[in-house]
Scaffold this active site. Structure first.
Site, PDB file in Angstrom:
ATOM      1  N   GLU A 152       0.960  -1.202  -0.013  1.00  8.65           N
ATOM      2  CA  GLU A 152      -0.071  -0.158   0.087  1.00  8.65           C
ATOM      3  C   GLU A 152       0.842   1.062  -0.022  1.00  8.65           C
ATOM      4  O   GLU A 152       0.853   1.992   0.928  1.00  8.65           O
ATOM      5  CB  GLU A 152      -1.012  -0.069   1.244  1.00  8.65           C
ATOM      6  N   GLU A 308      -6.734  -7.759  -0.739  1.00 12.22           N
ATOM      7  CA  GLU A 308      -7.137  -7.911   0.659  1.00 12.22           C
ATOM      8  C   GLU A 308      -8.405  -7.466   0.752  1.00 12.22           C
ATOM      9  O   GLU A 308      -8.973  -6.534   0.038  1.00 12.22           O
ATOM     10  CB  GLU A 308      -6.321  -6.719   1.573  1.00 12.22           C
TER      11      GLU A 308
HETATM   12  C1  GAL Z   1      -4.336  -2.802   5.135  1.00 13.66           C
HETATM   13  C2  GAL Z   1      -2.827  -3.383   5.123  1.00 13.66           C
HETATM   14  C3  GAL Z   1      -2.800  -4.695   5.731  1.00 13.66           C
HETATM   15  C4  GAL Z   1      -3.601  -4.731   7.125  1.00 13.66           C
HETATM   16  C5  GAL Z   1      -4.946  -4.457   6.738  1.00 13.66           C
HETATM   17  C6  GAL Z   1      -5.781  -4.275   7.788  1.00 13.66           C
HETATM   18  O1  GAL Z   1      -4.482  -1.865   4.783  1.00 13.66           O
HETATM   19  O2  GAL Z   1      -2.220  -3.607   3.837  1.00 13.66           O
HETATM   20  O3  GAL Z   1      -1.397  -4.927   6.017  1.00 13.66           O
HETATM   21  O4  GAL Z   1      -2.987  -3.693   8.035  1.00 13.66           O
HETATM   22  O5  GAL Z   1      -4.904  -2.859   6.233  1.00 13.66           O
HETATM   23  O6  GAL Z   1      -7.110  -3.921   7.602  1.00 13.66           O
END
Ligand code: GAL
Length: 669
Positions: A152, A308
């Site tokens: 990110e 994710e």
């Molecule tokens: C994302 C990040 C992950 C984790 C996740 C939690 O933004 O890439 O590593 O922190 O959020 O929601």
């Protein structure tokens, strides 16, 4: 650059996996449970730098070798991370100058992540070293199917005001402007005595006594984005020199605005995106749809990877709501419907320690005797049933302009009112189309728009004259364009267009703006549109008609009695201008007329039933996601892929459920 071959044969299923947080025994349980859940790919090593390079130049790959082999033996593919979002303690001890300095001058400390200066030469060297070491070691490993560079970019911090950044900013400005005269002109430095005679006198736009030059700030955002991307490119190229798997990094479409994803998408082999529901938003599934459509659009319509999302609650909002039964599957399959060829989560196993221990996971703290686990296993089976969908595309006839630079510029200080919000307006127009069952692409100003019947510009504050000329040509050639207020106000340097507000679109829209007339907080100023009263608030404009037909007039407020909404025939097409903030009902009324001009038809599906198609040359897959509390019916004929069986002319989608139908006749409307 679109990917020439699939990452995996079907739709990938899995998530971020952090084995380094667990003992070896747990690894064996992990892979057994991954198989039970139908996991096909996990992302490993994203934050593991300190455990791979324990001291500068001293690598320890034993644990990573072991886990990658174990995953491979169990048929689980690896998306291998480069851990550069989180440099080790030794790095900051050796290079204290590589820490981020905030706009207010605070030097960020260790013990978190993402706090490194992307302009620091030591960081640039270290990331290429670790990415090269990983690619040397695992480039030929059969488990590794993809590279996940960094994490990110731009979050939690992007902007950096350190000495390294200031020096690099000056270099970037010299490349961009060549001469100080050009820079002084672009930034309008005659204002408030900001004229520069020396490059070395230019700094980053750090906090100052009052607001800082907006042209300088906008360029600093462009520079920041450029620095982040340069880091990605350096790692990507180090990997490409040693390995052949596709290289990507995870975006944050519709969640984070500091990276220009149009530019980023040109650098990755496949677009990957992270998305988390905004719990305070009662229609968070519409925000999800925007994120998914944007992920697809920046990649030119190619399938992308949902890198994710969450099985249930996150841990970083003020109130982290757990997902309700069925919601995770609706979310996951909505991403697939809108072009994702993967369903991946943060994270595989809930972590016991650290900042994210209250974040949900595929395997929650409660273990396998839990609703989340049962739903994860069921979803894994559903994802497997959708293998044939991989590679298919989503077709849209309508585009909404989405322009990061314009958003950056609009978000600067001292605008006519604090009620202006590009996010709000884009969401309002998108929501109308979502409810009407019309699939949308996002588009960048300046891109070819010919394939769209309708183009919406809900928040195009910054519009260059060239891009405005393209939009005018689009209308002249038969397109329908809708522009909402506070658009085409400034050029690429945040300078008001010569000729005034909206001047570059005067020909396309047949109108320009004499004066902005913002309203007091809470004031409404309704509009009469085609004989009915529709509601509007926040904003009015005094319009000067230049050939457009007024189709709506202000009833109250400072502009009472004059035009609020206009329609202009130009060439073969039509340009609409809406000079106020209409509410949802108002937009419904106006958009009905716009659809008629554009030849676009609402789907006629029950409201709350999200219907999206993915197509190939020979097949159409209809995704029907029922967000309602009641069952919904849809007319179609074909094979239902999730529950099995057939739809003969009609299918019932139970409340909260999802159906995916492969149509017998791919052309069926
Ligand atoms: C994302 C990040 C992950 C984790 C996740 C939690 O933004 O890439 O590593 O922190 O959020 O929601």
């Amino acid at each position: 650059m679109p990917l020439s071959r699939p990452v995996l044969p079907g739709i990938a299923y899995g998530g971020d996996y952090n084995p380094e947080q667990w003992p070896r025994d747990t690894w064996r349980e992990d892979v057994r449970l991954m198989r039970e859940a139908g996991v096909t790919m996990v992302s490993v090593g994203i934050f593991s730098w300190a455990l791979i390079e324990r001291r500068e130049g001293e690598y320890d790959f034993t644990w990573l070798d072991e886990i990658i082999d174990l995953l491979h033996e169990n048929g689980i593919a690896v998306d291998l991370g480069t851990p550069t979002a989180s440099p080790p303690a030794w790095f900051f001890a050796a290079h204290p100058d590589a820490r981020v300095v905030t706009r207010e001058g605070t030097v960020l400390g260790f013990g978190s992540r993402g706090m490194v200066s992307h302009s620091a030469p030591a960081y640039r060297e270290a990331i290429v070293r670790i990415a090269s070491a990983l690619a040397d070691r695992y480039g030929a490993h059969p488990a590794v199917v993809m590279w996940h560079v960094h994490n990110e970019y731009g979050a939690p911090v992007g902007e950096d005001y350190s000495e390294h950044a200031v020096r690099a900013f000056r270099g970037w400005l010299r490349e961009r402007y060549r001469t100080l005269d050009a820079l002084n002109d672009a930034w309008g430095t005659a204002f408030w005595g900001q004229h520069y005679e020396e490059w070395d006198h230019i700094g980053a736009p750090a906090a100052a006594a009052s607001i800082v030059n907006p042209g300088q700030r906008l360029d600093f955002m462009r520079f920041t984005d450029h620095q982040l991307r340069a880091c990605f490119i350096a790692e990507r190229d180090a990997i490409r020199a040693r390995a052949e798997q596709p290289v990507t990094t995870n975006f944050m479409a519709n969640q984070h605005w500091s990276t220009d994803l149009w530019a980023w998408a040109r650098e990755v082999d496949v677009v990957a995106n992270d998305h988390y529901l905004w719990a305070a938003d009662e229609d968070a599934h519409i925000g999800l749809a925007i994120a998914a459509d944007l992920s697809r659009s920046v990649g030119g319509g190619e399938p992308w990877i949902l890198m994710e999302h969450s099985t249930s609650a996150v841990n970083w909002q003020s109130r982290n709501l757990a997902k309700r039964p069925g919601e995770m599957a609706r979310n996951s399959l909505a991403h697939v419907a809108r072009g994702s060829d993967a369903v991946l989560f943060f994270q595989w196993r809930a972590g016991r320690a650290g900042a994210e221990k209250f974040h949900s996971a595929m395997l929650p703290h409660a273990g396998t005797e839990s609703r989340i686990w049962r739903e994860v296993v069921a979803l894994g089976a559903d994802v497997e049933r959708l293998a044939a969908v991989r590679g298919s595309r989503v077709a849209a006839e309508v585009a909404i302009l989405w322009d990061f630079e314009s958003f950056w510029a609009q978000d600067l200080e001292w605008r006519p009112t604090e009620d202006l919000s590009h996010r709000e307006r884009i969401r309002a127009f998108y929501e109308r189309l979502w409810h009407d069952g019309i699939t949308v692409d996002f588009a960048q100003p300046g891109q070819n728009l010919d394939r769209y019947r309708l183009v919406l510009a809900p928040a195009q504050y910054l519009l260059t004259s060239e891009d405005a000329a393209d939009l005018t040509r689009y209308v002249e050639a038969g397109g329908t364009l809708v522009v909402s207020y506070f658009s085409a106000v400034v050029d690429e340097h945040d300078r008001v267009h010569e000729g005034g507000f909206l001047a570059p679109l005067r020909e396309a829209l047949g109108v320009d703006v004499e004066e902005f007339l913002p309203l007091r907080d809470g004031a409404e100023a309704d509009v009469e549109f085609r004989g009915t009263r529709i509601r509007a608030d926040h904003w009015q404009e005094a319009l000067r008609l230049r050939g457009a037909e007024p189709v709506g007039a202000y009833i109250d407020g400072p502009a009472a009695g004059s035009a609020a909404i206009t329609r202009n025939r130009r060439g073969e097409g039509v340009g609409w201008y809406i000079s106020t903030r209409l509410d949802a009902e108002g937009l419904r009324a106006v958009m009905a007329d716009v659809y008629a001009d554009a030849g676009v038809a609402p789907a006629g599906t029950p409201d709350g039933l999200e219907v999206v198609r993915r197509v190939t040359d020979t097949t159409t897959f209809v995704f029907a996601i029922n967000h309602r509390d009641q069952d919904a019916e849809l007319a179609l004929t074909g094979r239902e892929l999730l529950r099995g069986g057939r739809a003969e002319g009609r299918i019932t989608i139970p409340a909260g459920a999802v159906a995916v139908v492969e149509l017998d006749d791919p052309q069926e409307p």
